[in-house]
Scaffold this active site. Sequence first.
Site, PDB file in Angstrom:
ATOM      1  N   ASP A 191      75.066  42.699  84.922  1.00 16.83           N
ATOM      2  CA  ASP A 191      75.969  42.094  85.906  1.00 16.83           C
ATOM      3  C   ASP A 191      75.686  42.596  87.317  1.00 16.83           C
ATOM      4  O   ASP A 191      74.903  43.538  87.516  1.00 16.83           O
ATOM      5  CB  ASP A 191      77.438  42.355  85.528  1.00 16.83           C
ATOM      6  CG  ASP A 191      77.702  43.803  85.097  1.00 16.83           C
ATOM      7  OD1 ASP A 191      76.865  44.680  85.404  1.00 16.83           O
ATOM      8  OD2 ASP A 191      78.731  44.050  84.460  1.00 16.83           O
ATOM      9  N   ASP A 210      90.045  47.953  80.127  1.00 18.04           N
ATOM     10  CA  ASP A 210      90.693  46.746  79.596  1.00 18.04           C
ATOM     11  C   ASP A 210      89.893  46.140  78.431  1.00 18.04           C
ATOM     12  O   ASP A 210      90.147  45.012  78.022  1.00 18.04           O
ATOM     13  CB  ASP A 210      90.894  45.705  80.706  1.00 18.04           C
ATOM     14  CG  ASP A 210      89.582  45.168  81.293  1.00 18.04           C
ATOM     15  OD1 ASP A 210      88.486  45.634  80.874  1.00 18.04           O
ATOM     16  OD2 ASP A 210      89.637  44.283  82.159  1.00 18.04           O
ATOM     17  N   HIS A 256      86.699  45.363  78.383  1.00 21.08           N
ATOM     18  CA  HIS A 256      85.607  44.433  78.709  1.00 21.08           C
ATOM     19  C   HIS A 256      84.233  45.020  78.396  1.00 21.08           C
ATOM     20  O   HIS A 256      84.048  46.236  78.390  1.00 21.08           O
ATOM     21  CB  HIS A 256      85.686  43.953  80.171  1.00 21.08           C
ATOM     22  CG  HIS A 256      85.339  44.973  81.213  1.00 21.08           C
ATOM     23  ND1 HIS A 256      85.798  44.908  82.509  1.00 21.08           N
ATOM     24  CD2 HIS A 256      84.562  46.098  81.180  1.00 21.08           C
ATOM     25  CE1 HIS A 256      85.327  45.910  83.204  1.00 21.08           C
ATOM     26  NE2 HIS A 256      84.566  46.652  82.421  1.00 21.08           N
ATOM     27  N   GLU A 295      86.015  39.868  81.238  1.00 20.29           N
ATOM     28  CA  GLU A 295      87.392  40.344  81.298  1.00 20.29           C
ATOM     29  C   GLU A 295      88.228  39.716  80.178  1.00 20.29           C
ATOM     30  O   GLU A 295      87.790  38.736  79.560  1.00 20.29           O
ATOM     31  CB  GLU A 295      87.985  40.002  82.666  1.00 20.29           C
ATOM     32  CG  GLU A 295      87.217  40.603  83.850  1.00 20.29           C
ATOM     33  CD  GLU A 295      87.364  42.123  83.967  1.00 20.29           C
ATOM     34  OE1 GLU A 295      87.558  42.805  82.941  1.00 20.29           O
ATOM     35  OE2 GLU A 295      87.264  42.638  85.098  1.00 20.29           O
TER      36      GLU A 295
HETATM   37  P1  PGA Z   1      82.430  53.047  83.797  1.00 16.07           P
HETATM   38  O1  PGA Z   1      82.553  51.460  83.642  1.00 16.07           O
HETATM   39  O2  PGA Z   1      81.205  53.426  83.025  1.00 16.07           O
HETATM   40  O3  PGA Z   1      82.273  53.297  85.260  1.00 16.07           O
HETATM   41  O4  PGA Z   1      83.667  53.629  83.205  1.00 16.07           O
HETATM   42  C1  PGA Z   1      82.364  50.907  82.376  1.00 16.07           C
HETATM   43  C2  PGA Z   1      82.588  49.400  82.417  1.00 16.07           C
HETATM   44  O5  PGA Z   1      83.423  48.931  83.204  1.00 16.07           O
HETATM   45  O6  PGA Z   1      81.933  48.704  81.644  1.00 16.07           O
END
Ligand code: PGA
Length: 260
Positions: free
Chosen positions: A67, A136, A138, A143
């Site tokens: 992404d 959350d 994801h 999302e």
């Molecule tokens: P993070 O993000 O590794 O910064 O916790 C993980 C994600 O949002 O997939």
Amino acid sequence: MEVICCKTYDEMSREAARAVAQVLNAKPDAVLGMATGSTPLGLYQELVRMHKKEGLDFSQVTTFNLDEYVGLPTTHDQSYHYFMHENFFKHVNIPLQNIHIPSGTTSNYHAFCEWFEKRIVDAGGIDAQILGIGSDGHIAFNEPGSSLSSRTRLKTLAKQTIDDNARFFSSREQVPIYAITMGVGTILEARKILLLANGKKKADAVAQAVEGPVTSMITASALQLHPDSTVFVDDDAAGKLKMREYFDWVQKNKPGAPKV
Ligand code: PGA
């Protein structure tokens, strides 16, 4: 789904790096799916160490990132282009032309997303996809509510994700609200999936993804449908798993595991 519970973040990073190295040893021209965020930093550091000290070779590897934020130039220090080059690509020997990161600045997102999907197919598909997980639930920027058969597309970020990621920006208002992301359906086509999670903030999402029902409200739960997915967690992120004892027992006793 295999769940590997590690004592610490460092151990989790080393275990995941070992799994990536196994893929490369079996197939030196493997296609790797890359993730950004704070979680995979230790994994990338370990892969860089293996490259420098143990000769782990990336010269035939092709990569696709999950992404990118919409609207950030590639030189912005919070763009995923910048993150990947700083934290991984500039330290290993992947040819630049083999690196694919979604564009957050294209003038035609629809065409770009179609091209990106086609490039993955033309490269032979992703052999191993690295993933983090959002608080959350994801994966990539899929999302809650994202179709479990979604493809690469533009997504509006959830408020929780914007809050979570605000720590990397000077203010919450600077966090982009759109991203271009591989879909859940795109991710599920990878031959092997490695999801990493550390810290107490991820414990609920991990438990729901691993032990909860398959639901688009926790897109990581779709990995239960995948034939070869492994979840690497540290003690904190494993904190809400009801089956922790069972997962540890399986690791000690799975066929081929060393008897201690
Ligand atoms: P993070 O993000 O590794 O910064 O916790 C993980 C994600 O949002 O997939």
